[in-house]
Design a protein around this motif. Structure first.
Motif, mmCIF file in Angstrom:
data_model
loop_
_atom_site.group_PDB
_atom_site.id
_atom_site.type_symbol
_atom_site.label_atom_id
_atom_site.label_comp_id
_atom_site.label_asym_id
_atom_site.label_seq_id
_atom_site.Cartn_x
_atom_site.Cartn_y
_atom_site.Cartn_z
ATOM 1 N N GLY A 106 0.802 -1.223 0.000
ATOM 2 C CA GLY A 106 0.000 0.000 0.000
ATOM 3 C C GLY A 106 0.831 1.268 0.000
ATOM 4 N N ARG A 191 -6.176 3.663 4.414
ATOM 5 C CA ARG A 191 -6.726 2.316 4.237
ATOM 6 C C ARG A 191 -7.571 1.905 5.426
ATOM 7 N NH1 ARG A 191 -2.416 -2.174 3.339
ATOM 8 N NH2 ARG A 191 -1.371 -0.385 4.228
ATOM 9 N N GLU A 196 -9.318 0.270 1.662
ATOM 10 C CA GLU A 196 -8.396 -0.072 0.564
ATOM 11 C C GLU A 196 -7.389 1.054 0.330
ATOM 12 O OE1 GLU A 196 -10.873 -0.826 -2.793
ATOM 13 O OE2 GLU A 196 -11.790 1.140 -2.754
ATOM 14 N N ALA A 197 -6.266 0.680 -0.256
ATOM 15 C CA ALA A 197 -5.213 1.660 -0.509
ATOM 16 C C ALA A 197 -5.421 2.283 -1.874
ATOM 17 C CB ALA A 197 -3.856 0.957 -0.475
#
Ligand SMILES: Cc1cc2nc3c(=O)[nH]c(=O)nc-3n(C[C@H](O)[C@H](O)[C@H](O)COP(=O)(O)OP(=O)(O)OC[C@H]3O[C@@H](n4cnc5c(N)ncnc54)[C@H](O)[C@@H]3O)c2cc1C
Length: 396
Positions: A106, A191, A196-197
């Motif tokens: 990430g 995140r 989510e990245a």
């Protein structure tokens, strides 16, 4: 005694003659010692990474080739400021494996550079770039072993004078990149909130289209990598043993940069991008002024060559315009798949900018095709295309 290894085995174009002496550095200590030994012999030497940006002549290389095979990716302790992380990566790492590593963690900033072949150490040499990102925006520094120095020293990104597919290294500063330091965005806080990245804002139209988003939007970093890999594969721009179009050195010509005046001589349909105004010229010291270090002398000398080398006929202060080499080639009558009679070199069937080896081509066949393309474009538009790969034992 000449080794039995040929450049054809070590380059992605699969051309090039014998290597007199090949040595491989797998640890930093090894690499430094091997380089110093090669330099002290007085014979010619050359650094080799993944061989994906090299065109070597059929006569090969009479000297020592130092192959860089050091490995290691470190997230530097103390380099994390909450929003970003600092990575040190050894020069022999695979560039694309590094990108995969950062995407998995990430860390954003190089996701659009997915799929570029070659080594980490070569990345600053031509300031690799693709799909709206360039190494320059994340590179902090390199560890560099100057020719004849005993130990590596740190050079900041600013000292490398990175530009469009160029740097002081590509322009001839002799030595070896031992490792690089990158500062990447750490998306872990984001995140934790979003689940989510996200990657950096999308900065390339074709990538935005493929992702069905607008320029400037942010999408999951893993999707950026996936889309870039798919776009590249469709153009033969990822290495693939089953795809003859990828037997190349990537784009063979850089996009020419010309004065606005020259760009106005081209048809209205010619794609063009205005460049940001130039930095003011560097003031070179007068002869007999302060003593310069060898590095300063080199930088001053090559800065004075650079402008005339890359820019066609630009007066002071005149806006500069980048043109599309692919468009110029196509409009000069050379299409995808084009080949000269009897030659085993051809323009890629997917991308006009890539010169490919269709099986058993010699370096000379690649050179003949490259010259033909240059002549056609110059005859049609008066513009000289410059090769992007590093040429060894060859002149275009
Ligand atoms: C299919 C394909 C697609 C490509 N797409 C792109 C792209 O999208 N964008 C892009 O910018 N490039 C692209 N390239 C070009 C190439 O992948 C990059 O330039 C890459 O960084 C070259 O890495 P390498 O290790 O293979 O370098 P090599 O080919 O081994 O060497 C290139 C030059 O760098 C020098 N060098 C290598 N390692 C070091 C080191 N450690 N220290 C000092 N000098 C060194 C060599 O002496 C040589 O002058 C592509 C190439 C291919 C084949």
């Amino acid at each position: 005694m000449v080794s039995d290894v040929r450049f054809a085995e070590l380059t992605t174009l699969h051309v090039g003659g014998p290597i007199e002496r090949l040595v491989t550095g797998t640890t930093q200590r090894d690499l430094v010692d091997l380089a110093r030994e090669a330099w002290s012999s007085g014979a010619p030497w050359l650094v080799l990474g993944g061989g994906s940006n090299l065109l070597v002549g059929d006569d090969g290389f009479a000297g020592t080739v130092v192959r860089v095979a050091t490995r290691g990716i470190e997230v530097l302790p103390g380099g994390d400021d909450g929003a970003s992380v600092l990575l040190r990566v050894q020069a022999g790492e695979s560039w694309d494996e590094l990108v995969a590593f950062t995407v998995d963690r990430g860390y954003s900033g190089i996701e659009a550079l997915s799929g570029i072949p070659g080594s980490v150490g070569a990345a600053p040499v031509q300031n690799i770039g693709a799909y709206g990102q360039e190494l320059e925006s994340t590179l902090v520094a390199i560890e560099f072993l100057d020719e004849f120095a005993d130990e590596p020293r740190r050079m900041t990104a600013a000292e490398l004078e990175l530009g469009y597919r160029t740097s002081v290294l590509k322009r001839g500063l002799p030595g070896i990149v031992i490792s690089i330091e990158l500062r990447l965005h750490d998306t872990s806080a984001e995140r934790a909130v979003l689940g989510e990245a996200l990657g950096q804002p999308i900065a390339y139209g074709q990538l935005a289209d493929a992702l069905h988003v607008q320029l400037g939007d942010r999408v999951p970093i893993a999707s950026v990598r996936q889309s870039v890999l798919a776009l590249r594969a469709a153009k033969g721009m990822v290495l693939d043993d089953t795809d003859l179009d990828s037997v190349s050195a990537g784009s063979f010509f850089t996009n020419p940069i010309v004065s606005e005046r020259v760009s106005r001589t081209l048809p209205g349909a010619a794609p063009r991008w205005y460049l940001a105004p130039d930095e003011p010229d560097a003031v070179l010291p007068l002869a007999g002024g302060l003593a310069q270090s060898p590095l300063d002398e080199f930088l001053a000398l090559e800065a004075s060559f650079e402008a005339s080398d890359t820019v066609t006929d630009a007066g002071a202060g005149e806006p500069l315009v980048k043109l599309s080499a692919a468009w110029l080639i196509e409009q000069s009558g050379i299409h995808r798949g084009f080949t000269l009679p009897g030659s085993r070199a051809a323009i890629s069937s997917k991308h006009t900018l890539a010169l490919t080896n269709r099986g058993g081509a010699s370096a000379d066949e690649i050179v003949q095709l490259a010259r033909f393309v240059q002549h056609r474009v110059q005859a049609e538009f008066g513009i000289v295309l410059h090769p992007e790969p590093v040429l060894v034992g060859i002149e275009l």
